[in-house]
Each structure stands twice: as C-alpha cells, then as structure tokens.
Design an enzyme around this catalytic site. Structure first.
Site, PDB file in Angstrom:
ATOM      1  N   ALA A 113      -5.100   3.732   1.190  1.00 57.96           N
ATOM      2  CA  ALA A 113      -4.166   3.267   0.660  1.00 57.96           C
ATOM      3  C   ALA A 113      -3.041   2.360   1.505  1.00 57.96           C
ATOM      4  CB  ALA A 113      -3.227   4.177  -0.449  1.00 57.96           C
ATOM      5  N   GLY A 116       0.708  -1.145  -0.040  1.00 61.40           N
ATOM      6  CA  GLY A 116       0.114   0.031   0.104  1.00 61.40           C
ATOM      7  C   GLY A 116       0.970   1.090  -0.060  1.00 61.40           C
ATOM      8  N   CYS A 117       0.264   2.346  -0.380  1.00 62.71           N
ATOM      9  CA  CYS A 117       1.197   3.483  -0.300  1.00 62.71           C
ATOM     10  C   CYS A 117       1.532   3.999   1.142  1.00 62.71           C
ATOM     11  CB  CYS A 117       0.327   4.847  -0.709  1.00 62.71           C
ATOM     12  SG  CYS A 117       0.971   5.288  -2.251  1.00 62.71           S
ATOM     13  N   GLN A 118       0.768   3.664   2.036  1.00 58.72           N
ATOM     14  CA  GLN A 118       0.768   3.898   3.590  1.00 58.72           C
ATOM     15  C   GLN A 118       1.418   3.018   4.282  1.00 58.72           C
ATOM     16  OE1 GLN A 118       0.094   6.775   4.617  1.00 58.72           O
ATOM     17  NE2 GLN A 118      -1.020   7.836   3.249  1.00 58.72           N
ATOM     18  N   HIS A 125       4.957   8.171   1.918  1.00 59.81           N
ATOM     19  CA  HIS A 125       6.166   8.500   1.127  1.00 59.81           C
ATOM     20  C   HIS A 125       6.185   9.521   0.604  1.00 59.81           C
ATOM     21  CE1 HIS A 125       4.475   6.676  -2.080  1.00 59.81           C
ATOM     22  NE2 HIS A 125       4.617   5.460  -1.885  1.00 59.81           N
TER      23      HIS A 125
END
Lengths: 140, 406
Positions: free
Chosen positions: A118, A50-52, B362
């Site tokens: 995410a 995931g992005c997170q 990020h």
C-alpha cells in the site's frame, strides 16, 4: 530506446549487485538525487494516497509522447518511481499500454509492488496507464 | 516468573526465518502468534467433532455445542462477566462495534450526542459517523494532548444529558496509551450515558474485570490474545442486550417464525445469526486458558520490563522520537517512533529485510498522525514471547536502516 530495451538495460545494471543491501542503496541514491516533480504540482489533484507513502503523478504530452513526472514522500518509493519514469516516460500511449512491469520482479524489488505494501506504487502504475488510455482516446 | 525459553517453544512460528534471518516478530498489536495448544485445538475440532451446533440431536453436534458453550463460559469467567449469555461471539472487535452502533440506530434521535476519543482506530470512528448520519445524532471528540493522553477536562465538558453513548478504546493501538476508562465510565454513567469500550489492545495485556469496570459494552478479538483470526466477543450487560434489536436475521437467532411475525431467541443467540465460527470460539477458549496458565501478572511484568529496555535502547539512537506517554505504567508494550527526516515506510522496508516484523504507516489512526503532523510511525509492539535479544536485533536493524537512509 524502446521500453523493452530500457527495461533490459536496468536488469543488466542490477545484475552487478550482489545482495539486497546494494540494490536498496542504489534505489535510495536514486530517490535522493532527483527532484522528480516541481513542488507546485504536488497538489491534491495529482496525489495518489497509499496507506504507507504518498505518490504524486503528473502527465504531459510532448510530440505525441507522454512525459511523466512523479514524486513520493518515502525514499524507497521515490527511487522505484525514478526507475518507472525512466521506463515509461517519453513514449507513445500505445507503447506505454503494451508494456508491463515484470522488470521490477527481475531486479529483486517485487515486494514493493505488492498491493499489501500500500505504498501507492501499484495505484501509480494504474494511473500512469489510465493517462495513456486517455491520451490515446483523445487522439483517435 | 515467566520461563521465556519454555514459552518460546510453545510457538512454532518463532522458529522460522525471514529473508535469511531468524524472525523477530514485533507486530503483536496487529495480531499475536498462535501457541501449539491452540493449533492442536483447531486440528482436534476438525479431526474429531466438527458438526453444526445447537440443533443436532446427534452426538457430534452435542459435543461441538458443549465445547462451544464451555468456551463462552471460560470467556465469561476470564472477563468476569455476570452471565455467560452476556458474551456474544462475533467475528472480531469491528463486528462487535458495528453490532452496538447498529443497535443504537433505533434508540437515538436527532440532537442526541455520541462521544468518541481522538485516539481511536478507524474502525472505531466510521461506524459512529454512519450512525450519526442515520439518526441525526452528533459526534463529539475527546481531544488528546502532546503525550497522546486524553484531555479529561474537555471530556467532562462534553458530557451532558444529550450524551447517549461514549466510546473509547481501553488502550490505543497507535500509541499504547492506557486510557482512564474507569473514570470515563463513571462520569458517563452520572449523565445516564452508556459506555462501549474497545478492549482489542488491552485484553492481551491486562486481565479485565468487567463487573468492576461497570462498562455497558466491551469488545475484544481472539487473534490478539493468541487465538485464531475471525472470532471475538461483544460483552453487553444483560439489560442493554435485551434492549438492542437484533443485528442480523437468520438461523439460530429466532424462537418462532411465521410469515406474520418472528419472535427472537433469548440471549446470546439473538445476536448470533447463522452458523458461527464454532472452531474459532472453541480455540479462543483454549487461548484464554493458555494465557491464564502463564498468568496475566507474569505477562504484564515481563512485557513492562521489555518495554522499558526497548525504550531506553531505542532512545539512544540520535534523532529517534517516541510518540505517546513517556511514563511507564501509562502505556502498554507499544513503541511508536520515527527518526527525524526519515519516512517510516523506508525504515520498515529495510528492517523487514533483516527479518524484523514491525508495522509502519498510520495504523488506521490517521487523526493521531495528523495531530503530530507526521505521515505515520514505525510501531514495534511487544508480546510476552519476545526477548531482550530480539530488542537488541531491532535496535541494530534500525541503526542500520538509519545509516542507509541518511
């Protein structure tokens, strides 16, 4: 217990909590307490990015039932994984495919299953169902 | 001096509550909030003179065209570009970067080199990788040090006669580092290379003087400067814009079309195919007026004061580490931090419950996170409409998250 019964049990447990703080504290405790997956299975093959946060998911078959193990690097994500595994693990592929995740809404954690988060959970549920489809197809 | 109470009343969204708490909006590096004058300009456009531009003889079309071109002039003056036609309206920073990358496809050959920095947003890395794949050019990276600053000595070594293009952000979105772009530009020009600067993070905080900087290209987004989403600008020096081929084909960008040959329109229309975001361009102009009325000096002074305050307060939390330059003046109002042993996602989720909007993850800058060997950070980014009280609320919320998660 059927998946539905386990979900109702969880909803019942969460009804005791008065506010989001208590719900989150419970999820955090769940996230801290259980080692959900063996370190050696935290591999690139099992990762869902995931992005997170990252999620690892592994599926094994035992007596025609699928046993899932999973983990995450974020505690809240891991705590919710613990709930998802309690619901989905150790059931037949058909049961898993028939089940939904509405109980997450009912216990007031739906924001964590939002695709914008995410955090890997939405992708994890999809993957969990894909494993069930795969095992069912294999057995037929 | 900035009258913060007055400024806050300009932004209707700052009155709302989130999860039962007054909103504390500290995700300004992702998008800024919109003042009423900009919202009014959008409503005015659609209520009174919505029409397609540059081709109608009717009054509405003329009014819309005039407003759109006036906005372009305002933007030109604000950024101190030499000509209004050097300002190309885009859908945002990413679009501007892709436009330049695409244009360079026909100018590069195998073995040419493009230099980018290690501090880039993903949108700044991928178009160049694609360009290198298309042309056989080679991508070189200026590394950063532990403070999140570019290592200029390595940059000097990377530069050569093979370098055709240098691409660096003015200010890093993930860490807030202000890059020494004047030096970067001058050194590149010594080798005959063109320079594209991503100003998405700088333009909301600094009054950029393009003629002084002497950058060949500069890109920015309206939505980070109190304007609407979906509109931005690419500045290019006239000579460069004439050299680059058009990016997209369509209406507006042509002078004459037969099936044998098309002649392209003059700048800026050559790069503005199709009906543009007319309302967005006009509202961008209004946003720039709004920010200039407040004054960029006032904005910078006030934001620096808040940054200093927030940095000191946050560092009082045990185990909290801030990434990026630690010297004030070397960065803008971005505080990218972690608490030892705690995942940024967990902190972000809990403080959201307390009405605080920050970014976690990020920040589309994975190479920076890989450098620090972290999955991401919590990023609080400050704007001129934030207050010390809001910083206090952030600090209290982070402490509470830490207690819950430890």
């Amino acid at each position: 217990m059927t998946i539905k019964e386990i979900q109702e049990e969880i909803i019942d447990e969460f009804s005791m909590f008065e506010d989001w703080m208590q719900r989150y504290e419970y999820i955090i405790d769940l996230g801290k307490s259980v080692p959900l997956i063996d370190q050696k299975y935290k591999t690139e093959d099992n990762i869902i990015k995931g992005c997170q946060s990252k999620v690892w998911l592994k599926a094994d078959v035992k007596d025609d039932k699928i046993v899932y193990t999973a983990d995450s690097d974020a505690i809240l994500t891991k705590g919710i994984i613990a709930l998802l595994l309690r619901v989905f693990s150790n059931h037949t592929p058909q049961e898993i495919l028939n089940a939904d995740t509405n109980f997450i809404d009912e216990i007031g954690l739906k924001e964590h299953l939002s695709p914008t988060r995410a955090n890997g959970l939405v992708a994890m549920i999809k993957q969990l169902k894909l494993y069930a489809v795969a095992y069912q197809t294999k057995n037929n | 001096m900035l009258d913060i109470q007055k400024v806050r009343t300009d932004f209707p969204i700052l009155k709302r509550e989130v999860n039962g708490y007054p909103l504390v909006y500290l995700d300004n590096a992702a998008t800024s909030q919109t003042p009423q004058v900009v919202i009014d300009a959008i409503v005015d456009y659609y209520s009174n003179y919505n029409a397609n531009i540059h081709r109608g003889v009717h009054t509405l079309s003329q009014e819309a065209t005039d407003a759109y071109e006036q906005a372009r002039q305002k933007i030109q003056l604000h950024f101190n570009a030499k000509h209004a036609h050097e300002i190309i309206f885009t859908s945002g920073t990413t679009h501007g970067i892709n436009l330049v990358a695409n244009g360079f496809s026909s100018l590069l050959k195998k073995g040419d080199e493009i230099i980018v920095s290690a501090l880039e947003h993903h949108s700044n890395i991928v178009p160049w990788q694609m360009l290198c794949e298309r042309t056989g050019a080679v991508l070189k990276v200026i590394p950063m040090n532990d403070n999140g600053e570019l290592i200029m000595d390595v940059y000097k070594d990377l530069l050569s006669n093979k370098t055709k293009l240098v691409f660096v952000n003015h200010i890093s979105n993930a860490l807030g580092t202000i890059n020494p772009i004047q030096k970067i530009i001058d050194l590149a020009h010594n080798k005959g290379a063109a320079v594209l600067i991503d100003g998405a993070q700088a333009s909301p905080h600094i009054k950029v003087n393009l003629q002084q900087l002497n950058a060949d290209f500069y890109v920015a987004s309206a939505h980070k400067m109190c304007g609407p989403t979906g509109v931005g600008i690419l500045y290019g020096k006239e000579a460069w814009l004439n050299k680059l081929p058009p990016y997209q084909g369509g209406g507006e960008m042509i002078a004459e079309v037969t099936f044998e040959k098309t002649t392209y329109a003059d700048l800026p229309h050559k790069f503005e195919a199709g009906t543009p975001n007319i309302c967005g361009g006009i509202a961008f102009g209004v946003a720039i007026d709004y920010m200039n009325n407040i004054g960029f000096n006032n904005i910078a002074n006030y934001e620096n004061e808040l940054l200093k305050y927030a940095t000191e307060k946050l560092l009082e939390i045990e185990g909290l580490k801030i990434y990026g330059p630690d010297v004030l003046g070397a960065k803008t109002s971005v505080i990218s931090f972690n608490i030892e042993g705690i995942h940024p996602y967990d902190i972000g989720s809990i403080i959201d419950k307390l009405g605080i909007a920050v970014r976690t993850g990020h920040h589309c800058a994975q190479p920076i996170m890989d450098y620090f060997k972290i999955p991401g950070t919590v990023r609080a980014s400050i704007a001129f409409y934030n207050t010390k009280e809001e910083i206090d609320k952030l600090v209290v919320a982070v402490k509470r998250a830490k207690e819950m998660l430890s």
